[in-house]
Structure formats: C-alpha cells, structure tokens
Design a protein around this motif. Structure first.
Motif, short mmCIF file in Angstrom:
data_model
loop_
_atom_site.label_atom_id
_atom_site.label_comp_id
_atom_site.label_asym_id
_atom_site.label_seq_id
_atom_site.Cartn_x
_atom_site.Cartn_y
_atom_site.Cartn_z
N SER A 185 -9.14 -1.74 -9.36
CA SER A 185 -9.44 -0.31 -9.37
C SER A 185 -10.19 0.09 -8.12
CB SER A 185 -10.27 0.06 -10.61
OG SER A 185 -11.61 -0.36 -10.46
N SER A 186 -10.35 1.40 -7.92
CA SER A 186 -11.03 1.90 -6.73
C SER A 186 -12.54 1.85 -6.85
CB SER A 186 -10.61 3.35 -6.46
OG SER A 186 -10.91 4.17 -7.57
N ASN A 187 -13.07 1.49 -8.01
CA ASN A 187 -14.51 1.38 -8.16
C ASN A 187 -15.03 0.19 -7.37
OD1 ASN A 187 -14.63 3.53 -10.01
ND2 ASN A 187 -14.06 2.16 -11.69
N TYR B 17 -6.28 -2.36 -5.57
CA TYR B 17 -6.81 -1.36 -4.66
C TYR B 17 -7.34 -2.05 -3.42
CZ TYR B 17 -9.02 3.03 -3.25
OH TYR B 17 -9.37 4.16 -2.58
N TRP B 18 -6.94 -1.55 -2.25
CA TRP B 18 -7.33 -2.16 -0.98
C TRP B 18 -8.26 -1.29 -0.18
CZ3 TRP B 18 -2.83 -4.60 2.25
CH2 TRP B 18 -2.39 -5.78 1.64
N ARG B 19 -9.15 -1.95 0.55
CA ARG B 19 -9.94 -1.30 1.59
C ARG B 19 -9.72 -2.11 2.87
NH1 ARG B 19 -12.53 -1.44 -3.17
NH2 ARG B 19 -13.31 0.52 -4.03
N ASP C 292 -4.09 2.65 -2.89
CA ASP C 292 -3.59 2.04 -4.12
C ASP C 292 -2.52 1.02 -3.76
OD1 ASP C 292 -5.15 3.58 -5.83
OD2 ASP C 292 -3.67 5.19 -5.92
N GLU D 137 0.82 -1.19 0.00
CA GLU D 137 0.00 0.00 0.00
C GLU D 137 0.87 1.25 0.00
OE1 GLU D 137 -2.99 0.23 3.01
OE2 GLU D 137 -3.18 -1.94 3.13
N GLU E 45 -8.18 3.23 2.71
CA GLU E 45 -8.26 2.79 1.33
C GLU E 45 -6.95 3.19 0.66
OE1 GLU E 45 -12.18 3.38 -0.65
OE2 GLU E 45 -12.60 4.63 1.10
#
Length: 276
Positions: free
Chosen positions: A273-275, A130-132, A227, A112, A225
């Motif tokens: 992706s962040s979507n 992309y991580w949450r 990248d 991250e 969150e």
C-alpha cells in the motif's frame, strides 16, 4: 571524488490479457482456447513474466520459477475457477510487445502505472504493491542527491523500464545531459556492480535485494511514486473482463492477509500500500 558504482536491476514484465491463450510453440493467439480445471472448461490465459528480477520473478536453486509476482499470480489463479493461468517467461524488453501482438494475455512484473503506459495499455484497478523510486549510488558517494546532480554522469537502467522513463523525461527537458546506459537485457543479467556507471534508479524495496553486501544506498527525495498493477490489452472486452476478475481476487487476497504475507515473505516487509 572517487567514482563508484552502481547496481542496476532490470525488471522484466510480462503479459497481457485478451481472453485468449497463446500456443507454446508458435506464440500465436488462439481464440476460445479452453482447458480443464477442476470441473468443466475454462479459458486459458498466458501470463508474461521474467526470470531476472531477484525475489520478484526468478529461477531458484531448484530450477523453479518463483518470486513475489509469480506466487501472487498462482494465488489469483486458484481464486478464479473460470480461468487457467500459464506463466511464460521472456526478456523484460519484449513483454509489452508480446502483449500487443497477443502472444501473452497480461504482464506480471512489478509494472508501474504512468501516463506513458496508460496511453497504450489497460491496467487493472486494484494495486498489489506500491513503489517509491529513488536514485541509488555507492555508499561513499555524497555528491549525488537529485536528477540535476546526474548531469554528465552515467546512469544505468533497463530499456523500457519506468526508471528509464524518468531519466528520458528529464533529458527531454535538459538537452540530454544525463548519459543513460541501457542494460543489455541478458536473461541472467540481474545486478551489475561496476565502476563504469555512477548511479541507477530503483524502487525503495529493491535495494537490499540487489545489494545484499550493503555497498549501495538510496539518496535524495523520491523521484516518483506509483501503484504496481498488472498490464492488459487496451480496448479489448475480454481483457477488461479478465482485469475485473483479477481485481476481485486481489481484494480477497488483501482482506484475508495473503497479499501482505506474500510481500513480507519475498520482499522483507509490507509494500502492498501507499502508507509509509
């Protein structure tokens, strides 16, 4: 309430880039290292990764190093004829140090981008995932919903991980109220499910990977969150050049659908992706 569980994943990352290779025996950087690739000579790049992250970088039943990050590095290698990548496995906690000391040229281990790391390292610009991050607890545990609920609790994490940074930052502002239990970093120590800890912190896609029996759940809002990028040496012209080349390759992999295909194959869905 019944004390439970938690699983933890230690992610290990590896490698930095400095436009030079590393000797397999001594681990010392060798400037102007070149190898043959197809035709002509190319620069050898040592990519640091781990073996203890299921579906990301691990040893399969046939003894092969594989996983999402590993296969992505191999795809990028195919698209950069001027470089030859060599994967080198290490303990997660050693990867950034190996990058700093030029034993590896860049790190590939679901890293991250966060302020603490950005101060010391160079990240490429084009994210490949992309991580949450969320809190993970036992399925029957309904008492934990936030970091505040972890006060006085034992929370398992991997040393030097982004999850550890979240917990450490919280403790700085709250008098060390969370009892952080650092994972020991053993090479095969990938998932721990015991009654000795109350929770862990992990990325959204990791839950089914670390808990195939469905004994755990994520809880509360996202803690962060971020990248996911590769990590290179900072203030190094050769590293910058390599980083730019890697970005070009990732853009190609995105446009032709290869990156999404790899994500679905290894992670079970498209986490590129962040979507949502």
């Amino acid at each position: 309430m019944k004390k439970s569980i938690v699983a933890a994943v230690v992610m290990a990352l590896a490698g930095v880039i400095a436009g030079c290779g590393a000797d397999a025996k001594s681990g010392e950087a060798q400037k102007d290292s070149t190898v043959n690739k197809a035709e002509g000579k190319v620069t050898k790049i040592v990519v640091g990764t781990g073996t203890a992250f299921p579906r990301i970088c691990f040893i399969d039943e046939n003894g092969k190093l594989t996983g999402f990050d590993v296969e992505l590095v191999r795809e990028i290698d195919q698209r950069l004829p001027e470089y030859e990548f060599e994967l080198q496995t290490q303990e997660f906690s050693n990867l950034l140090l190996s990058l700093e000391t030029k034993r590896i040229d860049f790190v590939a281990h679901q890293m991250e981008k966060n302020p603490e790391r950005t101060e010391k390292y160079l990240f490429n610009k084009e994210p490949y995932a992309y991580w949450r991050n969320k809190i993970i607890v036992a399925k029957e545990n309904d008492s934990i919903q936030s970091l505040d609920d972890l006060k006085g609790k034992k929370v398992l994490t991997g040393a030097t991980s982004a999850a550890a940074q979240i917990l450490e930052n919280y403790n700085k502002d709250h008098n060390d109220t969370i009892n952080i239990v650092y994972q020991n970093g053993a090479a095969n120590d990938t998932v721990i499910t015991t009654g000795r800890v109350d929770a862990t912190v992990g990325a959204d896609f990791t839950l089914p990977l670390i808990d195939p029996q469905g004994k755990l759940k994520t809880t509360g809002d996202h803690l962060s969150e971020a990248d996911i990028l590769f990590v290179f040496r900072k203030d190094d012209p050769d590293s910058q050049k390599l980083s730019d080349a890697v970005d070009d390759a990732i853009r190609e992999l995105k446009s032709d659908g290869t990156l999404t295909k790899l994500s679905k194959e290894w992670l079970g869905d498209d986490f590129t992706s962040s979507n949502p």
